[in-house]
Design an enzyme around this catalytic site. Structure first.
Site, mmCIF file in Angstrom:
data_model
loop_
_atom_site.group_PDB
_atom_site.id
_atom_site.type_symbol
_atom_site.label_atom_id
_atom_site.label_comp_id
_atom_site.label_asym_id
_atom_site.label_seq_id
_atom_site.Cartn_x
_atom_site.Cartn_y
_atom_site.Cartn_z
ATOM 1 N N TYR A 57 -2.446 -7.686 16.866
ATOM 2 C CA TYR A 57 -2.748 -6.680 15.548
ATOM 3 C C TYR A 57 -4.104 -5.998 15.804
ATOM 4 O O TYR A 57 -3.951 -4.722 15.665
ATOM 5 C CB TYR A 57 -2.854 -7.677 14.181
ATOM 6 C CG TYR A 57 -2.929 -6.774 13.170
ATOM 7 C CD1 TYR A 57 -1.742 -6.154 12.487
ATOM 8 C CD2 TYR A 57 -4.129 -6.706 12.207
ATOM 9 C CE1 TYR A 57 -1.865 -5.386 11.532
ATOM 10 C CE2 TYR A 57 -4.202 -6.013 11.039
ATOM 11 C CZ TYR A 57 -3.021 -5.382 10.712
ATOM 12 O OH TYR A 57 -3.027 -4.643 9.349
ATOM 13 N N LYS B 292 -3.743 -1.965 15.952
ATOM 14 C CA LYS B 292 -4.597 -1.037 15.251
ATOM 15 C C LYS B 292 -5.583 -0.177 16.068
ATOM 16 O O LYS B 292 -6.065 0.879 15.546
ATOM 17 C CB LYS B 292 -5.068 -1.902 14.186
ATOM 18 C CG LYS B 292 -3.979 -2.399 13.169
ATOM 19 C CD LYS B 292 -3.329 -1.056 12.591
ATOM 20 C CE LYS B 292 -2.221 -1.838 11.498
ATOM 21 N NZ LYS B 292 -1.586 -0.757 10.760
ATOM 22 N N ASP C 225 13.742 3.041 10.447
ATOM 23 C CA ASP C 225 12.958 2.286 11.353
ATOM 24 C C ASP C 225 11.939 3.143 11.898
ATOM 25 O O ASP C 225 12.375 3.873 12.868
ATOM 26 C CB ASP C 225 14.228 1.472 12.350
ATOM 27 C CG ASP C 225 12.984 0.677 13.032
ATOM 28 O OD1 ASP C 225 11.867 0.859 13.206
ATOM 29 O OD2 ASP C 225 13.665 -0.528 13.542
ATOM 30 N N ASN D 10 2.073 4.756 7.436
ATOM 31 C CA ASN D 10 1.552 3.549 6.812
ATOM 32 C C ASN D 10 2.322 2.378 7.241
ATOM 33 O O ASN D 10 1.746 1.349 7.291
ATOM 34 C CB ASN D 10 1.521 3.529 5.481
ATOM 35 C CG ASN D 10 1.498 2.331 4.559
ATOM 36 O OD1 ASN D 10 0.495 1.667 4.517
ATOM 37 N ND2 ASN D 10 2.597 1.930 4.140
ATOM 38 N N SER E 28 -6.915 -0.232 10.398
ATOM 39 C CA SER E 28 -7.400 -1.556 9.746
ATOM 40 C C SER E 28 -8.646 -1.837 10.223
ATOM 41 O O SER E 28 -9.079 -1.479 11.242
ATOM 42 C CB SER E 28 -6.371 -2.775 10.190
ATOM 43 O OG SER E 28 -6.817 -4.056 9.857
ATOM 44 N N ILE F 161 0.844 -1.222 -0.009
ATOM 45 C CA ILE F 161 -0.097 -0.034 0.006
ATOM 46 C C ILE F 161 0.734 1.248 0.061
ATOM 47 O O ILE F 161 0.628 2.272 -0.638
ATOM 48 C CB ILE F 161 -0.974 -0.043 1.286
ATOM 49 C CG1 ILE F 161 -2.017 -1.195 1.322
ATOM 50 C CG2 ILE F 161 -1.627 1.475 1.353
ATOM 51 C CD1 ILE F 161 -2.548 -1.388 2.451
HETATM 52 N N1 NAD Z 1 -2.460 -5.690 3.628
HETATM 53 C C1 NAD Z 1 -3.723 -5.599 4.024
HETATM 54 O O1 NAD Z 1 -4.710 -6.590 4.015
HETATM 55 C C2 NAD Z 1 -4.053 -4.491 5.325
HETATM 56 C C3 NAD Z 1 -5.014 -4.479 5.827
HETATM 57 C C4 NAD Z 1 -5.380 -3.558 6.717
HETATM 58 C C5 NAD Z 1 -4.377 -2.634 7.140
HETATM 59 N N2 NAD Z 1 -3.081 -2.643 6.463
HETATM 60 C C6 NAD Z 1 -2.123 -1.771 6.936
HETATM 61 O O2 NAD Z 1 -1.307 -1.386 6.003
HETATM 62 C C7 NAD Z 1 -0.017 -1.050 6.144
HETATM 63 C C8 NAD Z 1 0.811 -1.335 4.979
HETATM 64 O O3 NAD Z 1 0.845 -2.780 4.647
HETATM 65 P P1 NAD Z 1 0.903 -3.585 3.475
HETATM 66 O O4 NAD Z 1 -0.019 -4.725 3.215
HETATM 67 O O5 NAD Z 1 1.219 -2.743 2.378
HETATM 68 O O6 NAD Z 1 2.426 -4.210 3.839
HETATM 69 P P2 NAD Z 1 3.715 -4.627 3.424
HETATM 70 O O7 NAD Z 1 4.466 -5.763 4.074
HETATM 71 O O8 NAD Z 1 3.561 -4.808 1.622
HETATM 72 O O9 NAD Z 1 4.666 -3.170 3.711
HETATM 73 C C9 NAD Z 1 4.751 -2.769 4.694
HETATM 74 C C10 NAD Z 1 6.238 -1.850 4.632
HETATM 75 O O10 NAD Z 1 6.487 -1.311 6.065
HETATM 76 C C11 NAD Z 1 7.677 -1.727 6.148
HETATM 77 N N3 NAD Z 1 8.085 -1.588 7.340
HETATM 78 C C12 NAD Z 1 7.819 -2.548 8.368
HETATM 79 N N4 NAD Z 1 8.364 -2.496 9.497
HETATM 80 C C13 NAD Z 1 8.960 -1.032 9.393
HETATM 81 C C14 NAD Z 1 9.744 -0.361 10.311
HETATM 82 N N5 NAD Z 1 9.728 -0.532 11.681
HETATM 83 N N6 NAD Z 1 10.007 0.783 9.878
HETATM 84 C C15 NAD Z 1 9.704 1.409 8.704
HETATM 85 N N7 NAD Z 1 9.177 0.513 7.734
HETATM 86 C C16 NAD Z 1 8.731 -0.703 8.124
HETATM 87 C C17 NAD Z 1 8.124 -2.951 5.588
HETATM 88 O O11 NAD Z 1 9.640 -3.083 5.022
HETATM 89 C C18 NAD Z 1 7.210 -2.775 4.023
HETATM 90 O O12 NAD Z 1 8.003 -2.380 3.291
HETATM 91 C C19 NAD Z 1 0.174 -1.661 7.613
HETATM 92 O O13 NAD Z 1 0.090 -0.681 8.357
HETATM 93 C C20 NAD Z 1 -0.881 -2.813 7.598
HETATM 94 O O14 NAD Z 1 -0.897 -3.014 8.851
HETATM 95 C C21 NAD Z 1 -2.826 -3.727 5.762
#
Ligand code: NAD
Length: 257
Positions: free
Chosen positions: A156, A160, A64, A91, A143, A19
Site C-alpha cells: 500500500y 500510494k 473496473d 479515488n 495517502s 470518501i
Molecule cells: N480510509 C482511509 O483511511 C484512507 C486513507 C488514505 C487514503 N485512502 C484512499 O482513499 C480512497 C477511497 O478509500 P475509502 O476509504 O473511501 O474506501 P472504500 O472501500 O469505502 O471505497 C473504495 C471504493 O472503490 C471501489 N473500487 C475498488 N476497486 C475498484 C476498481 N478496481 N475499480 C473501480 N472501483 C473500485 C470500491 O468498490 C469502493 O466502492 C482509496 O484510494 C484509499 O486508498 C483512504
C-alpha cells in the site's frame, strides 16, 4: 457557499462508498454533474440515485479502473450524458496489509493495479475531453502512507508513493495545456477499506487498532469522509487555480510528528 462547481462535469472513481461517495454528493451539491464510477455497479448507481433524489445530476456506472475498455466506455457515457469532463477524482483504491517479507505477490499486483495503474488509465481516458474544453482538474488519491513509512503496509505504501510521483509527473506534462493535477494524502478515515487494516494493526482487535492509530493523530481524532471531500472540492474548484503538482495532506497533523 454553494455553486463552486456550477456547470462542471466531474468523474469520481470508487464513488460507491466512503470518501468517493461523500465527494460525489458534495460535488453535486456544489453544482457539478457527476459520473460515479465503481467496480460495484450497484454501489455506483446507489450513490447516483441519492444525488438525483436530492435534486442533483449524476450517472452511476460500473467500471473496473484496471480495465481500459471499461474505463473508456464509462468515460464516453459520461461525456454523452453531460458533456466534456472538467474534473477527474481518481479515488478508487484498495488496501493491503503485510510487511515485505510476508506480502503476497498477487496482493502486491492488485494493490498497484487498482491504486496506481487505475489512476493512469482513468487519466489517459479523460484527458482528451479536458483538452477539448481547454481546462481541467485531476485529483489523485494518495495517502499519508505515501509520505511516511507505515508498519505492515508495504504494498500500500509503495502503490500510494507511485500515485504521488505520478501526480508530479502529470502536473508538469499537463500544466501548459490547462490541466492541473494534484494529490490528496488523507490520514486514517474509518471506511470499509480501512477496517481490515485497523484490525491487522490491532493484532485482530479492531478497537485496539483504532486506539493505536489515534495516538498518531495530534488533532485528537481520526478523519471523516467529509474532511477529504472538502479537500477534494478545493482542488477541483477555481479557488485552486494556481495549485498544481501539490500533495495536500489532510491528516490531522499525523505526518508532522
Ligand atoms: N480510509 C482511509 O483511511 C484512507 C486513507 C488514505 C487514503 N485512502 C484512499 O482513499 C480512497 C477511497 O478509500 P475509502 O476509504 O473511501 O474506501 P472504500 O472501500 O469505502 O471505497 C473504495 C471504493 O472503490 C471501489 N473500487 C475498488 N476497486 C475498484 C476498481 N478496481 N475499480 C473501480 N472501483 C473500485 C470500491 O468498490 C469502493 O466502492 C482509496 O484510494 C484509499 O486508498 C483512504
Amino acid at each position: 457557499m454553494a455553486g463552486r462547481l456550477t456547470n462542471k462535469v466531474a468523474i469520481i472513481t470508487g464513488g460507491g462508498s466512503g470518501i468517493g461517495r461523500a465527494s460525489a454528493e458534495l460535488f453535486a451539491r456544489e453544482g457539478a454533474a457527476v459520473g460515479v464510477l465503481d467496480v460495484r455497479a450497484e454501489a455506483a448507481e446507489e450513490t447516483a440515485a441519492a444525488i438525483r433524489a436530492a435534486g442533483g445530476r449524476a450517472l452511476g456506472l460500473g467500471a473496473d479502473v484496471t480495465n481500459d475498455a471499461q474505463v473508456r466506455a464509462a468515460t464516453d457515457a459520461v461525456i454523452a450524458e453531460f458533456g466534456d469532463v472538467a474534473i477527474l477524482y481518481n479515488n478508487a483504491g484498495i488496501g493491503s496489509t503485510g510487511a515485505v517479507d510476508v506480502a503476497e505477490e498477487d496482493d502486491w499486483d492488485r494493490c498497484f493495479n487498482i491504486n496506481a495503474k487505475g489512476t493512469f488509465l482513468c487519466s489517459r481516458a479523460v484527458v482528451p475531453s479536458m483538452l477539448k474544453a481547454g481546462r481541467g482538474s485531476i485529483i489523485n488519491q494518495g495517502s499519508v502512507a505515501a509520505l511516511v513509512g507505515v508498519a505492515n503496509f508495504a504494498a500500500y505504501c509503495a502503490a500510494k508513493g507511485a500515485v504521488v510521483a505520478l501526480t508530479r509527473s502529470m502536473s508538469i506534462d499537463l500544466a501548459p495545456r490547462g490541466i492541473r493535477v494534484n494529490a490528496i494524502a488523507p490520514g486514517t478515515i474509518y471506511t470499509p477499506l480501512m477496517e481490515p487494516m485497523l484490525i491487522a494493526r490491532g493484532g485482530g482487535d479492531l478497537q485496539k487498532g483504532l486506539e493505536m492509530t489515534l495516538t498518531k493523530y495530534p488533532i485528537g481524532r481520526l478523519g471523516d469522509v467529509g474532511d477529504i471531500a472538502n479537500a477534494a472540492l478545493f482542488l477541483a474548484s477555481d479557488e485552486a487555480a494556481f495549485v498544481t503538482g501539490s500533495t495536500l495532506t489532510a491528516d490531522g497533523g499525523m505526518t508532522s510528528i
